[in-house]
Design an enzyme around this catalytic site. Structure first.
Site, PDB file in Angstrom:
ATOM      1  N   SER A   1      17.647  52.542  19.688  1.00 41.89           N
ATOM      2  CA  SER A   1      18.665  51.652  19.120  1.00 41.89           C
ATOM      3  C   SER A   1      19.823  51.551  20.102  1.00 41.89           C
ATOM      4  O   SER A   1      19.948  52.387  21.001  1.00 41.89           O
ATOM      5  CB  SER A   1      19.156  52.254  17.791  1.00 41.89           C
TER       6      SER A   1
ATOM      7  N   TYR B   1      21.718  58.285  11.234  1.00 44.20           N
ATOM      8  CA  TYR B   1      20.875  57.319  11.956  1.00 44.20           C
ATOM      9  C   TYR B   1      21.157  57.422  13.453  1.00 44.20           C
ATOM     10  O   TYR B   1      20.243  57.501  14.277  1.00 44.20           O
ATOM     11  CB  TYR B   1      21.180  55.909  11.451  1.00 44.20           C
TER      12      TYR B   1
HETATM   13  C1  GCO Z   1      24.258  49.396  11.433  1.00 45.44           C
HETATM   14  C2  GCO Z   1      22.927  48.773  11.800  1.00 45.44           C
HETATM   15  C3  GCO Z   1      22.513  49.185  13.212  1.00 45.44           C
HETATM   16  C4  GCO Z   1      21.384  48.273  13.682  1.00 45.44           C
HETATM   17  C5  GCO Z   1      20.510  48.756  14.773  1.00 45.44           C
HETATM   18  C6  GCO Z   1      21.132  48.749  16.094  1.00 45.44           C
HETATM   19  O1  GCO Z   1      24.420  49.838  10.278  1.00 45.44           O
HETATM   20  O2  GCO Z   1      25.121  49.429  12.325  1.00 45.44           O
HETATM   21  O3  GCO Z   1      21.920  49.097  10.871  1.00 45.44           O
HETATM   22  O4  GCO Z   1      22.192  50.548  13.211  1.00 45.44           O
HETATM   23  O5  GCO Z   1      20.492  48.038  12.658  1.00 45.44           O
HETATM   24  O6  GCO Z   1      19.978  50.008  14.482  1.00 45.44           O
HETATM   25  O7  GCO Z   1      20.139  49.128  17.033  1.00 45.44           O
END
Ligand code: GCO
Length: 255
Positions: A146, A159
């Site tokens: 990401s 995440y």
């Molecule tokens: C958020 C998004 C991001 C994007 C993506 C970027 O909440 O900022 O979900 O995380 O989806 O993962 O690569």
């Protein structure tokens, strides 16, 4: 000569979390490049629906419904694919999820769920697949990182931690498996119009921020990840290893 470098004819590609979104887009793209794609996810009905669409286009596609967060199910699922279809040449570690909450209030079970889906699954599936790739002296591992593999944003710390770990696992895999002709790389999506971002897309202020923060000045479309996936799954990337290829409209290149 040059275009044939991108052909996936005769290759078997397992794409985790490919019943929808980025995973399905990548699976469709790899199938168009000639691969026999194996769709994975927990929802058999979604996989069967996706399989019908790809098969209707005359392309080779199978399904392998197993939970990538269940180590035993992963080992059994990978063994079954190789017994039934043949050696997996390409692994796309795509399965992932998102949860948003202020760090100091983030539920402990939410942390564990994100880590299990985004990170433990990469360990389980990559180990099950690469231990079979090593004796064959060939293989491609492409994990979905990401922009959050490199950047932080408030409310998505689990995440972000998981995607940073995916980047570093990729570098470790390159270090250890490169001598077996296995290339391990990652793709770093920017902001794409996917299911996990529905709430963000509906937020005008957030969309305005994405467009101002991204040189491309727009959200990405899932089909725009396919080229990077084919490149990193094909002979065109045989001397690329440990790399995180951003597909982010330029977001991580600018302030
Ligand atoms: C958020 C998004 C991001 C994007 C993506 C970027 O909440 O900022 O979900 O995380 O989806 O993962 O690569």
């Amino acid at each position: 000569m040059s275009l044939s470098l991108f052909s996936l004819e005769g290759k078997i590609a397992l794409v985790t979390g490919s019943g929808q979104g980025i995973g399905l887009a990548i699976a469709e793209g790899l199938s168009e490049a000639g691969a026999h794609v194996v769709l994975n996810g927990r929802n058999r009905a979604k996989l069967e629906a996706a399989q019908t669409v790809i098969a209707a286009a005359g392309r080779k596609v199978s399904i392998a419904p197993f939970d990538v967060t269940d180590h035993a199910a992963v080992e059994a699922g990978v063994a079954t694919i190789e017994a039934d279809l043949g050696p997996i040449d390409i692994l796309i570690n795509n399965a992932g999820m998102q949860k948003r909450a202020p760090f100091t209030e983030f539920p402990v079970e939410g942390w564990h769920e994100v880590m299990a889906t985004n990170l433990h699954s990469v360990f389980y599936v990559t180990q099950a697949v690469t231990k079979r790739m090593v004796p064959r002296k060939r293989g491609k591992v492409v994990s979905i990182g990401s922009v959050m593999s490199e950047l932080g944003r408030a409310t998505i710390i689990p995440y972000t931690a998981s995607k940073g770990a995916v980047k570093m696992m990729t570098r470790g895999l390159a270090a250890e498996l490169g001598k077996h002709n296995i290339q391990a790389n990652a793709i770093g999506p920017g902001y794409f119009a996917t299911e996990i971002n529905k709430a963000l897309i509906a937020d005008e202020a957030f969309t305005a921020w994405v467009c101002s923060r991204t040189p491309a000045a727009r959200w990405g479309e899932t089909k725009e990840l396919v080229g990077a996936a084919i490149f990193l799954s094909s002979a065109a990337s045989d001397y690329v290893n440990g790399h995180l290829l951003m597909v982010d409209g330029g977001m991580t290149a600018v302030v």
